[in-house]
Design a protein around this motif. Structure first.
Motif, short mmCIF file in Angstrom:
data_model
loop_
_atom_site.label_atom_id
_atom_site.label_comp_id
_atom_site.label_asym_id
_atom_site.label_seq_id
_atom_site.Cartn_x
_atom_site.Cartn_y
_atom_site.Cartn_z
N GLU A 206 6.27 70.22 14.51
CA GLU A 206 5.02 69.62 14.99
C GLU A 206 5.29 68.37 15.82
N GLU A 207 4.61 68.26 16.97
CA GLU A 207 4.61 67.03 17.75
C GLU A 207 3.35 66.25 17.43
N LEU A 208 3.52 64.99 17.06
CA LEU A 208 2.38 64.20 16.60
C LEU A 208 2.24 62.93 17.42
N ARG A 209 1.06 62.73 18.00
CA ARG A 209 0.76 61.48 18.70
C ARG A 209 0.26 60.46 17.68
N VAL A 210 0.80 59.24 17.76
CA VAL A 210 0.48 58.20 16.78
C VAL A 210 0.03 56.94 17.50
N SER A 211 -0.90 56.22 16.90
CA SER A 211 -1.33 54.91 17.41
C SER A 211 -1.38 53.94 16.23
N ALA A 212 -1.66 52.67 16.52
CA ALA A 212 -1.68 51.67 15.47
C ALA A 212 -2.74 50.62 15.76
N THR A 213 -3.20 49.95 14.71
CA THR A 213 -4.12 48.81 14.80
C THR A 213 -3.38 47.57 14.33
N ALA A 214 -3.61 46.45 15.02
CA ALA A 214 -2.83 45.25 14.71
C ALA A 214 -3.72 44.03 14.51
N GLY A 215 -3.29 43.16 13.62
CA GLY A 215 -3.88 41.84 13.44
C GLY A 215 -2.82 40.79 13.73
N ILE A 216 -3.20 39.73 14.44
CA ILE A 216 -2.21 38.75 14.92
C ILE A 216 -2.61 37.35 14.49
N ALA A 217 -1.66 36.63 13.93
CA ALA A 217 -1.85 35.21 13.61
C ALA A 217 -0.73 34.42 14.27
N MET A 218 -1.07 33.21 14.73
CA MET A 218 -0.12 32.42 15.51
C MET A 218 0.27 31.14 14.77
N TYR A 219 1.57 30.92 14.65
CA TYR A 219 2.07 29.64 14.16
C TYR A 219 2.21 28.69 15.35
N PRO A 220 1.75 27.44 15.27
CA PRO A 220 1.23 26.76 14.07
C PRO A 220 -0.30 26.77 13.95
N ASP A 221 -1.00 27.29 14.97
CA ASP A 221 -2.46 27.15 14.99
C ASP A 221 -3.13 27.83 13.81
N ASP A 222 -2.63 28.99 13.39
CA ASP A 222 -3.30 29.77 12.34
C ASP A 222 -2.64 29.62 10.98
N GLY A 223 -1.65 28.77 10.86
CA GLY A 223 -1.00 28.57 9.57
C GLY A 223 0.36 27.92 9.75
N GLY A 224 0.66 26.96 8.87
CA GLY A 224 1.93 26.25 8.97
C GLY A 224 2.98 26.75 8.02
N ASN A 225 2.67 27.78 7.20
CA ASN A 225 3.64 28.34 6.26
C ASN A 225 3.48 29.86 6.23
N PRO A 226 4.49 30.58 5.74
CA PRO A 226 4.45 32.05 5.78
C PRO A 226 3.24 32.65 5.05
N GLU A 227 2.89 32.10 3.89
CA GLU A 227 1.80 32.67 3.10
C GLU A 227 0.47 32.60 3.86
N THR A 228 0.17 31.44 4.41
CA THR A 228 -1.10 31.27 5.14
C THR A 228 -1.11 32.13 6.39
N LEU A 229 -0.01 32.13 7.10
CA LEU A 229 0.07 32.91 8.34
C LEU A 229 -0.11 34.40 8.04
N PHE A 230 0.53 34.88 6.99
CA PHE A 230 0.44 36.30 6.63
C PHE A 230 -0.99 36.65 6.21
N ALA A 231 -1.59 35.79 5.41
CA ALA A 231 -2.96 36.05 4.94
C ALA A 231 -3.92 36.11 6.13
N ASN A 232 -3.73 35.26 7.10
CA ASN A 232 -4.62 35.24 8.27
C ASN A 232 -4.38 36.44 9.18
N ALA A 233 -3.13 36.90 9.26
CA ALA A 233 -2.86 38.12 10.02
C ALA A 233 -3.51 39.32 9.33
N GLU A 234 -3.50 39.33 7.98
CA GLU A 234 -4.18 40.40 7.25
C GLU A 234 -5.68 40.38 7.52
#
Length: 560
Positions: free
Chosen positions: A251-279
Motif C-alpha cells: 500500500e502507498e499511503l499519503r500522510v500529513s501532519a498538524t503542528a503546534g509551535i512555541a518560541m523561546y524565549p517569548d513563549d517560555g524560558g524553560n523546557p516545561e513551559t515551552l513544551f506545554a505551550n507548544a501542546e
C-alpha cells in the motif's frame, strides 16, 4: 567462518604474527576454533605441533597462527566460545607450554571461567539495553520524552548565551488511528518508523528530534527566527517529509501532519513551559483544522500579515504592479545631473504606494528578490526609451543588487542582457552593492564584479561606513565609487564625529582613486561642507526626491 583477533595477553604483541591482528583468519575444518564455534562448546588440542594437515595450503591463515604459537613454545590449546542468549560473540583461546595440559580438571575450571565471562557480558548487554530503553524510543530509534527534555534544556541554555531563538514544534500525524484500524498495528508501527527515518534525513544533526507520544514527534530548532522564517523552514521540511507517499507493504499511503509551535524565549524560558505551550498550540490547531499554529496570538497575527503580504507580492510581480522611481545624483559643485539611482516601488491597488522598507526585506526572505531584481535590471532600459534628454546624452542609471542575486550562477548573464538593452536604449547601466554584501564573500564576488566592470558597468559600494570593510579588500575591488551612508551625512553638521568620518571616507576613496557620493543630503549646510571636503557627487531631498519614470524627462531638461 572467519574470526579476527581483538586482544592478547601473556607475550608482547610484537612477537605475534602481525597478520593475526590485521585481518580476518579462516578456520580450518575440524580445528579447535571451528569446532568451538560450530558446536558452541569448549574444544582443545593437546599436541598442536604434530597436528595433521600442518602443511596443507587451504588453511594457511590458521596455520600462521598455529606456527606463531608453536614458535613461542606452545604445545596445547583450548578454545572456549563466549555465548550470550544462544549467540556466540567471541572466543577465548588459551595456549600452554606443555603437552596434554588441558585435562578434565583444567577444562572444568576454564569452562566455569568462560561461563563467568558470558554472565558478565550478558549483564552488560542488559544494562546497555535498559539504558537505551530509558532514553530512546525502541520503535523509531529517536530520543524519547525524557532524553528530549534533557537535550532541550541544553539547547535553551546555549540559545540564551548566543542570543538565539528556539522553535519547538510538536507534530501529530493526521488520521493515524485510521491507519491502525484499517491496516493494522504493524502497518502503523512501520509508518512511525518510516516517518522517524525521514525526520533524521530532513533535519540537521544539531536539531533535537524525538518521539514524545503515540503519533507525536517533537522538533527543536535553534536560530534567529521570526514567525515567517519558522513557517518557511517547516513547510520546506514537510515537503521532504510528506511530499512522497509511504510504502506500507503493497500500500502507498499519503500522510500529513498538524503542528503546534512555541518560541523561546517569548513563549517560555524553560523546557516545561515551552513544551506545554507548544501542546496548547497543537490542540488549538487541531480544533481549528489548521496545518499549524503558534502559541502566541500576536505571532499568528504577524504571520498571517506576512503570508498575506507575501502572496500579494507574488501577484504584484505577475500583474505589473512594480515600478521604478528615480533619484538623481548631481555634481557637488555644478549641481548638474551625473546619474540616477533606480529605486523599486510597489503600487498596490488596495493600499496605494507601499514603502520599500515593508516589502524589500520580505522579498529577500522569500527569494522573490531574484525575480524582482532581474525585472529591475531590464526595466531601466524600457524606461530609458521613454525619456527625452534634449540635446544631451542620457545619464547613467544605477540599480541596487541584493546578495541573493549576486550568489546566483546566472547573475553575470543577466547583467550582460541588461547592459545590451541599455545600450540599445541610449543609456548606460551601473550597479550598487552594499558594503556588507561584498564583505560576506569577497573572494567569490570579485571575479563576477571584474567581469561586469569589463562590460563598462560602474560599481558603487552603497552604505559605506556601516560595515566592517578590510582596506586590503576594498583596494582590490573593481569599483568606481563609495557612497557615504546617509546616517553620517545627516549628522555631519551636528557634531565633529560624523564630520570626521565623512572626511576620512572621502580621503580614503580619493587615495584609492574612487569617486565619492554622499547620500541623504537635505540641507545647504551639508552641501557646503561636502563641497569643502572635496566630495564628488551627492543625492538627497535637497536635490530631488525620487520621482516616477514619467517625471525624469523634466528633471533632465532642468538640471543638465
Amino acid at each position: 567462518m572467519e574470526v579476527r583477533a581483538v586482544a592478547q595477553a601473556g607475550v608482547p604483541k610484537a612477537l605475534v604474527a602481525s597478520t593475526f591482528f590485521e585481518r580476518s583468519i579462516g578456520l580450518a575444518p575440524a580445528g579447535a576454533a571451528e569446532v568451538a564455534l560450530r558446536e558452541k562448546r569448549p574444544a582443545w588440542d593437546n599436541m598442536i605441533e604434530v597436528a595433521p594437515g600442518a602443511n596443507s595450503a587451504p588453511h594457511a591463515d590458521t596455520l600462521i597462527v598455529r606456527r606463531a604459537a608453536i614458535d613461542l613454545g606452545a604445545k596445547s590449546v583450548i578454545v572456549l566460545p563466549l555465548t550470550v542468549e544462544g549467540q556466540t560473540y567471541g572466543m577465548l583461546t588459551l595456549y600452554a607450554e606443555e603437552r596434554d595440559f588441558f585435562d578434565d580438571e583444567e577444562i572444568t575450571l576454564l569452562t566455569e571461567l568462560a561461563a563467568d565471562i558470558c554472565f558478565g557480558l550478558e549483564f552488560i548487554a542488559k544494562q546497555e539495553r535498559a539504558d537505551y530503553l530509558a532514553y530512546y524510543d525502541a520503535l523509531t530509534g529517536l530520543p524519547n520524552r525524557s532524553l528530549f527534555f534533557d537535550r532541550l534544556t541544553l539547547q535553551i541554555g546555549a540559545a540564551g548565551r548566543d542570543r538565539l531563538n528556539v522553535a519547538l514544534v510538536l507534530m501529530d500525524l493526521d488520521r493515524f488511528r485510521l491507519v491502525n484500524d484499517t491496516l493494522g498495528k504493524q502497518a502503523g508501527d512501520t509508518l512511525l518508523g518510516s516517518v522517524a527515518q525521514r525526520l533524521k534525513q530532513t533535519y540537521r544533526t544539531q536539531d533535537t528530534l524525538a518521539r514524545v507520544g503515540a503519533d507525536t514527534f517533537a522538533l527543536a530548532v535553534s536560530g534567529v527566527w521570526h514567525a515567517p522564517d519558522v513557517v518557511r523552514v517547516l513547510e520546506a521540511h514537510n515537503r521532504k517529509l510528506f511530499g512522497q507517499p509511504f510504502l506500507l507493504g503493497q500500500e502507498e499511503l499519503r500522510v500529513s501532519a498538524t503542528a503546534g509551535i512555541a518560541m523561546y524565549p517569548d513563549d517560555g524560558g524553560n523546557p516545561e513551559t515551552l513544551f506545554a505551550n507548544a501542546e496548547a498550540a497543537l490542540r488549538k490547531a487541531k480544533e481549528q483544522n489548521a496545518p499549524f499554529l503558534f502559541y502566541g496570538p500576536e505571532m499568528n497575527a504577524r504571520l498571517a500579515d506576512a503570508l498575506r503580504l507575501e502572496n500579494k507580492l507574488r501577484l504584484a510581480l505577475d500583474n505589473g504592479e512594480m515600478m521604478l522611481w528615480y533619484q538623481p545624483k548631481v555634481d557637488v559643485r555644478t549641481r548638474k545631473i551625473t546619474g540616477f539611482e533606480a529605486l523599486m516601488r510597489w503600487q498596490d491597488p488596495e493600499s496605494g504606494l507601499v514603502p520599500p522598507a515593508k516589502f524589500i526585506p520580505l522579498m529577500e526572505q522569500t527569494g522573490l528578490i531574484m525575480e524582482a531584481g532581474r525585472w529591475a535590471l531590464l526595466q531601466v532600459a524600457r524606461d530609458c526609451r521613454n525619456w527625452d534628454a534634449g540635446a544631451g546624452r542620457l545619464p547613467r542609471i544605477a540599480v541596487n543588487v541584493s546578495p541573493i542575486q549576486l550568489r546566483q550562477k546566472n547573475f553575470v548573464d543577466t547583467v550582460v542582457e541588461a547592459v545590451d538593452q541599455m545600450a540599445n536604449a541610449g543609456g548606460a547601466l551601473d550597479l550598487e552593492i552594499t558594503e556588507s554584501t561584498i564583505m560576506e564573500s569577497v573572494e567569490a564576488i570579485i571575479p563576477k564584479l571584474q567581469t561586469v566592470r569589463g562590460l563598462g558597468v560602474e560599481i558603487y559600494v552603497d552604505d559605506f561606513g556601516t560595515g566592517y570593510s578590510s582596506l586590503a579588500y576594498i583596494a582590490r575591488l573593481p569599483i568606481h565609487a563609495l557612497k557615504i551612508d546617509r546616517s553620517f551625512v545627516i549628522g555631519m553638521d551636528q557634531g565633529k564625529e560624523n564630520l570626521t568620518i565623512v572626511q576620512s571616507v572621502i580621503s580614503l576613496a580619493h587615495s584609492l582613486r574612487f569617486n565619492v557620493v554622499a547620500e541623504g543630503v537635505e540641507t545647504e549646510e551639508q552641501a557646503a561642507l561636502l563641497r569643502e571636503l572635496g566630495c564628488d557627487e551627492m543625492q538627497g531631498y535637497l536635490i530631488s526626491r525620487p520621482v516616477p519614470s514619467s517625471e525624469v524627462s523634466a528633471l533632465l531638461r532642468a538640471m543638465t
